[in-house]
Motif scaffolding. Structure first.
Motif, PDB file in Angstrom:
ATOM      1  N   ALA A 276     -60.722  -4.807   8.517  1.00  0.00           N
ATOM      2  CA  ALA A 276     -61.628  -3.979   7.713  1.00  0.00           C
ATOM      3  C   ALA A 276     -61.340  -2.493   7.905  1.00  0.00           C
ATOM      4  O   ALA A 276     -61.315  -1.721   6.930  1.00  0.00           O
ATOM      5  N   PHE A 277     -61.101  -2.092   9.139  1.00  0.00           N
ATOM      6  CA  PHE A 277     -60.766  -0.688   9.406  1.00  0.00           C
ATOM      7  C   PHE A 277     -59.440  -0.315   8.747  1.00  0.00           C
ATOM      8  O   PHE A 277     -59.307   0.767   8.169  1.00  0.00           O
TER       9      PHE A 277
ATOM     10  N   VAL B  49     -58.151  -1.606   6.013  1.00  0.00           N
ATOM     11  CA  VAL B  49     -58.386  -1.469   4.568  1.00  0.00           C
ATOM     12  C   VAL B  49     -59.022  -0.110   4.275  1.00  0.00           C
ATOM     13  O   VAL B  49     -58.610   0.585   3.332  1.00  0.00           O
ATOM     14  N   ALA B  50     -59.999   0.271   5.079  1.00  0.00           N
ATOM     15  CA  ALA B  50     -60.651   1.573   4.869  1.00  0.00           C
ATOM     16  C   ALA B  50     -59.648   2.712   5.038  1.00  0.00           C
ATOM     17  O   ALA B  50     -59.613   3.645   4.216  1.00  0.00           O
ATOM     18  N   VAL B  51     -58.824   2.650   6.067  1.00  0.00           N
ATOM     19  CA  VAL B  51     -57.797   3.679   6.281  1.00  0.00           C
ATOM     20  C   VAL B  51     -56.816   3.685   5.117  1.00  0.00           C
ATOM     21  O   VAL B  51     -56.405   4.743   4.641  1.00  0.00           O
ATOM     22  N   ASP B  52     -56.442   2.511   4.638  1.00  0.00           N
ATOM     23  CA  ASP B  52     -55.516   2.397   3.507  1.00  0.00           C
ATOM     24  C   ASP B  52     -56.093   3.078   2.268  1.00  0.00           C
ATOM     25  O   ASP B  52     -55.438   3.907   1.633  1.00  0.00           O
ATOM     26  N   VAL B  53     -57.318   2.741   1.934  1.00  0.00           N
ATOM     27  CA  VAL B  53     -57.950   3.302   0.732  1.00  0.00           C
ATOM     28  C   VAL B  53     -58.069   4.817   0.845  1.00  0.00           C
ATOM     29  O   VAL B  53     -57.683   5.560  -0.066  1.00  0.00           O
ATOM     30  N   LEU B  54     -58.590   5.285   1.970  1.00  0.00           N
ATOM     31  CA  LEU B  54     -58.811   6.729   2.133  1.00  0.00           C
ATOM     32  C   LEU B  54     -57.502   7.511   2.226  1.00  0.00           C
ATOM     33  O   LEU B  54     -57.360   8.548   1.598  1.00  0.00           O
ATOM     34  N   SER B  55     -56.555   7.011   2.996  1.00  0.00           N
ATOM     35  CA  SER B  55     -55.316   7.773   3.177  1.00  0.00           C
ATOM     36  C   SER B  55     -54.417   7.728   1.946  1.00  0.00           C
ATOM     37  O   SER B  55     -53.691   8.689   1.685  1.00  0.00           O
TER      38      SER B  55
ATOM     39  N   ARG C 216     -54.236  -5.213  -1.922  1.00  0.00           N
ATOM     40  CA  ARG C 216     -55.110  -5.019  -0.752  1.00  0.00           C
ATOM     41  C   ARG C 216     -55.850  -6.298  -0.375  1.00  0.00           C
ATOM     42  O   ARG C 216     -55.813  -6.709   0.786  1.00  0.00           O
TER      43      ARG C 216
END
Length: 118
Positions: free
Chosen positions: A102-103, A105-111, A62
Motif C-alpha cells: 500500500a505504501f 502504491v502511494a509513493v508510486d502515485v505521488l512520485s 498499478r
C-alpha cells in the motif's frame, strides 16, 4: 514507460532492498518492531517497484502489480518460505506485507505525478 519512471522504479526497489539488508544494524526506538516487520514491509515495497516496471505496458498496471506482489508475499508467508528460505510465521507479517504494498502504491502515485511529468 519513460526513462524517468524506469530510473525511479530501480532506485525505489534498491532502496527497499537496502532497508532489508540494513535492518539488523538498526538500534533505536521500536527496535523489536523494526526487526520483526521492516523486512516484510521493505521487501513488499521493493517488489512492487520491480513489478510495476514489468506491468507498465498493460492497462491498470498499478492494480496488477500490487495484486501480484501481494499474492506472492502472502503466499511466501503462509507457505513458510516455500520450504526454501528460513521464515518464522507471525500473523502480523501479513499486515506488514500489505502495508508495504500500500505504501509503495502511494509513493508510486505521488512520485509519478511530481517527479516524472512527461
Amino acid at each position: 514507460m519513460g526513462a524517468c519512471l524506469r530510473v525511479r522504479n530501480v532506485v525505489l526497489a534498491v532502496l527497499g532492498a537496502a532497508v532489508l539488508v540494513l535492518k539488523p544494524a538498526y538500534h533505536g526506538p521500536l527496535e523489536d518492531v523494526v526487526y520483526s516487520y521492516a523486512g516484510n514491509f521493505s521487501v513488499s515495497f521493493a517488489l512492487y517497484f520491480a513489478a510495476i516496471s514489468a506491468t507498465a505496458r498493460y492497462q491498470r498496471s498499478r492494480p496488477l502489480a500490487a495484486l501480484g506482489v501481494l499474492v506472492a508475499v502472502e503466499a511466501f508467508e503462509l507457505a513458510n518460505g516455500f520450504g526454501v528460505m528460513a521464515n518464522v510465521f507471525d500473523p502480523l507479517d501479513l499486515l506488514a506485507n500489505a502495508l508495504g504494498v500500500a505504501f509503495a502504491v502511494a509513493v508510486d502515485v505521488l512520485s509519478s505525478r511530481v517527479m516524472c511529468a512527461e
